[in-house]
Design a protein around this motif. Sequence first.
Motif, mmCIF file in Angstrom:
data_model
loop_
_atom_site.group_PDB
_atom_site.id
_atom_site.type_symbol
_atom_site.label_atom_id
_atom_site.label_comp_id
_atom_site.label_asym_id
_atom_site.label_seq_id
_atom_site.Cartn_x
_atom_site.Cartn_y
_atom_site.Cartn_z
ATOM 1 N N HIS A 191 0.832 -1.212 0.000
ATOM 2 C CA HIS A 191 0.000 0.000 0.000
ATOM 3 C C HIS A 191 0.864 1.258 0.000
ATOM 4 O O HIS A 191 0.593 2.208 -0.738
ATOM 5 C CB HIS A 191 -0.933 -0.019 1.213
ATOM 6 N N THR A 192 1.920 1.265 0.810
ATOM 7 C CA THR A 192 2.825 2.414 0.875
ATOM 8 C C THR A 192 3.550 2.595 -0.457
ATOM 9 O O THR A 192 3.687 3.715 -0.949
ATOM 10 C CB THR A 192 3.843 2.237 2.019
ATOM 11 N N LEU A 193 4.005 1.495 -1.043
ATOM 12 C CA LEU A 193 4.685 1.577 -2.332
ATOM 13 C C LEU A 193 3.737 2.084 -3.417
ATOM 14 O O LEU A 193 4.131 2.878 -4.265
ATOM 15 C CB LEU A 193 5.253 0.208 -2.721
ATOM 16 N N LEU A 194 2.489 1.631 -3.376
ATOM 17 C CA LEU A 194 1.502 2.100 -4.347
ATOM 18 C C LEU A 194 1.274 3.595 -4.200
ATOM 19 O O LEU A 194 1.273 4.341 -5.183
ATOM 20 C CB LEU A 194 0.184 1.335 -4.181
ATOM 21 N N ALA A 195 1.117 4.067 -2.981
ATOM 22 C CA ALA A 195 0.910 5.502 -2.740
ATOM 23 C C ALA A 195 2.111 6.305 -3.243
ATOM 24 O O ALA A 195 1.942 7.365 -3.853
ATOM 25 C CB ALA A 195 0.674 5.754 -1.254
ATOM 26 N N ARG A 196 3.323 5.821 -2.993
ATOM 27 C CA ARG A 196 4.518 6.523 -3.469
ATOM 28 C C ARG A 196 4.571 6.551 -4.985
ATOM 29 O O ARG A 196 4.935 7.566 -5.585
ATOM 30 C CB ARG A 196 5.777 5.861 -2.919
ATOM 31 N N ALA A 197 4.218 5.441 -5.633
ATOM 32 C CA ALA A 197 4.265 5.371 -7.095
ATOM 33 C C ALA A 197 3.289 6.342 -7.738
ATOM 34 O O ALA A 197 3.541 6.872 -8.812
ATOM 35 C CB ALA A 197 3.965 3.942 -7.558
ATOM 36 N N ARG A 207 3.976 14.483 -13.130
ATOM 37 C CA ARG A 207 2.688 14.936 -12.589
ATOM 38 C C ARG A 207 2.060 13.794 -11.805
ATOM 39 O O ARG A 207 2.209 12.631 -12.179
ATOM 40 C CB ARG A 207 1.754 15.336 -13.722
ATOM 41 N N THR A 208 1.348 14.142 -10.755
ATOM 42 C CA THR A 208 0.629 13.105 -10.020
ATOM 43 C C THR A 208 -0.597 12.687 -10.833
ATOM 44 O O THR A 208 -1.079 13.436 -11.687
ATOM 45 C CB THR A 208 0.191 13.595 -8.630
ATOM 46 N N LEU A 209 -1.072 11.499 -10.557
ATOM 47 C CA LEU A 209 -2.269 11.015 -11.230
ATOM 48 C C LEU A 209 -3.499 11.756 -10.701
ATOM 49 O O LEU A 209 -3.513 12.186 -9.543
ATOM 50 C CB LEU A 209 -2.435 9.513 -10.990
ATOM 51 N N PRO A 210 -4.532 11.893 -11.529
ATOM 52 C CA PRO A 210 -5.772 12.530 -11.055
ATOM 53 C C PRO A 210 -6.347 11.751 -9.862
ATOM 54 O O PRO A 210 -6.191 10.531 -9.767
ATOM 55 C CB PRO A 210 -6.707 12.438 -12.269
ATOM 56 N N ASP A 211 -7.027 12.463 -8.978
ATOM 57 C CA ASP A 211 -7.579 11.841 -7.766
ATOM 58 C C ASP A 211 -8.452 10.632 -8.077
ATOM 59 O O ASP A 211 -8.373 9.618 -7.398
ATOM 60 C CB ASP A 211 -8.394 12.859 -6.963
ATOM 61 N N ARG A 212 -9.293 10.727 -9.096
ATOM 62 C CA ARG A 212 -10.181 9.596 -9.381
ATOM 63 C C ARG A 212 -9.409 8.374 -9.878
ATOM 64 O O ARG A 212 -9.836 7.247 -9.662
ATOM 65 C CB ARG A 212 -11.300 9.989 -10.341
ATOM 66 N N VAL A 213 -8.254 8.579 -10.504
ATOM 67 C CA VAL A 213 -7.420 7.453 -10.920
ATOM 68 C C VAL A 213 -6.723 6.854 -9.696
ATOM 69 O O VAL A 213 -6.632 5.632 -9.566
ATOM 70 C CB VAL A 213 -6.402 7.882 -11.999
ATOM 71 N N VAL A 214 -6.255 7.703 -8.800
ATOM 72 C CA VAL A 214 -5.648 7.218 -7.550
ATOM 73 C C VAL A 214 -6.659 6.360 -6.792
ATOM 74 O O VAL A 214 -6.329 5.269 -6.308
ATOM 75 C CB VAL A 214 -5.155 8.399 -6.685
ATOM 76 N N GLU A 215 -7.891 6.826 -6.706
ATOM 77 C CA GLU A 215 -8.941 6.065 -6.019
ATOM 78 C C GLU A 215 -9.184 4.730 -6.712
ATOM 79 O O GLU A 215 -9.328 3.694 -6.059
ATOM 80 C CB GLU A 215 -10.237 6.874 -5.970
ATOM 81 N N LEU A 216 -9.237 4.740 -8.041
ATOM 82 C CA LEU A 216 -9.458 3.514 -8.794
ATOM 83 C C LEU A 216 -8.329 2.510 -8.551
ATOM 84 O O LEU A 216 -8.576 1.352 -8.220
ATOM 85 C CB LEU A 216 -9.573 3.828 -10.293
ATOM 86 N N LEU A 217 -7.096 2.950 -8.718
ATOM 87 C CA LEU A 217 -5.958 2.048 -8.549
ATOM 88 C C LEU A 217 -5.868 1.520 -7.124
ATOM 89 O O LEU A 217 -5.562 0.346 -6.908
ATOM 90 C CB LEU A 217 -4.657 2.750 -8.950
ATOM 91 N N SER A 218 -6.162 2.378 -6.162
ATOM 92 C CA SER A 218 -6.151 1.948 -4.759
ATOM 93 C C SER A 218 -7.234 0.909 -4.504
ATOM 94 O O SER A 218 -6.994 -0.097 -3.837
ATOM 95 C CB SER A 218 -6.334 3.146 -3.828
ATOM 96 N N SER A 219 -8.435 1.155 -5.040
ATOM 97 C CA SER A 219 -9.541 0.218 -4.802
ATOM 98 C C SER A 219 -9.287 -1.134 -5.468
ATOM 99 O O SER A 219 -9.773 -2.153 -4.991
ATOM 100 C CB SER A 219 -10.862 0.811 -5.289
ATOM 101 N N LEU A 220 -8.533 -1.142 -6.557
ATOM 102 C CA LEU A 220 -8.211 -2.401 -7.240
ATOM 103 C C LEU A 220 -7.025 -3.117 -6.614
ATOM 104 O O LEU A 220 -6.741 -4.254 -6.957
ATOM 105 C CB LEU A 220 -7.904 -2.126 -8.721
ATOM 106 N N GLY A 221 -6.320 -2.418 -5.707
ATOM 107 C CA GLY A 221 -5.116 -3.012 -5.128
ATOM 108 C C GLY A 221 -4.025 -3.175 -6.175
ATOM 109 O O GLY A 221 -3.291 -4.153 -6.186
ATOM 110 N N SER A 222 -3.931 -2.207 -7.067
ATOM 111 C CA SER A 222 -2.975 -2.274 -8.173
ATOM 112 C C SER A 222 -1.536 -2.352 -7.674
ATOM 113 O O SER A 222 -1.196 -1.748 -6.663
ATOM 114 C CB SER A 222 -3.118 -1.042 -9.065
ATOM 115 N N PRO A 223 -0.688 -3.066 -8.397
ATOM 116 C CA PRO A 223 0.715 -3.124 -8.009
ATOM 117 C C PRO A 223 1.397 -1.766 -8.224
ATOM 118 O O PRO A 223 1.059 -1.050 -9.180
ATOM 119 C CB PRO A 223 1.313 -4.192 -8.912
ATOM 120 N N PRO A 224 2.346 -1.415 -7.387
ATOM 121 C CA PRO A 224 3.051 -0.140 -7.525
ATOM 122 C C PRO A 224 3.694 0.041 -8.904
ATOM 123 O O PRO A 224 3.717 1.140 -9.443
ATOM 124 C CB PRO A 224 4.106 -0.189 -6.423
#
Length: 107
Positions: free
Chosen positions: A4-10, A20-37
């Motif tokens: 989770h920490t690695l994903l947030a850093r990525a 640039r950071t990813l848009p908030d809705r993409v961050v939410e999507l990737l977090s909810s899917l448990g995407s790999p960093p």
Amino acid sequence: MSTHTLLARAMADEVGPRLRTLPDRVVELLSSLGSPPRLAAHLRAVHDVAHQLVDWLEQRCPAATFDREAVLFGAATHDTSVWRTWWSASPTRSGRTSASPTWRNSS
């Protein structure tokens, strides 16, 4: 360090190249899917390049019409469905559970 920490850093950290950071809705999507960093870092880099291309196109071809936000969202999410398909198929192919995905050629 947790996945989770690695994903947030990525997705948002300013470690490495200035992207640039990813848009908030993409961050939410990737977090909810448990995407790999690694996927999040790739999507962030592609999103940054898409931003540069869209800016360039708007400056040099002002008459060009396209949906800027759709292009940027697509760049930031383009491999998400590929990953989800691979993830959902992986337990039957290799015996892994969804709690322990691995990536080919990962470092």
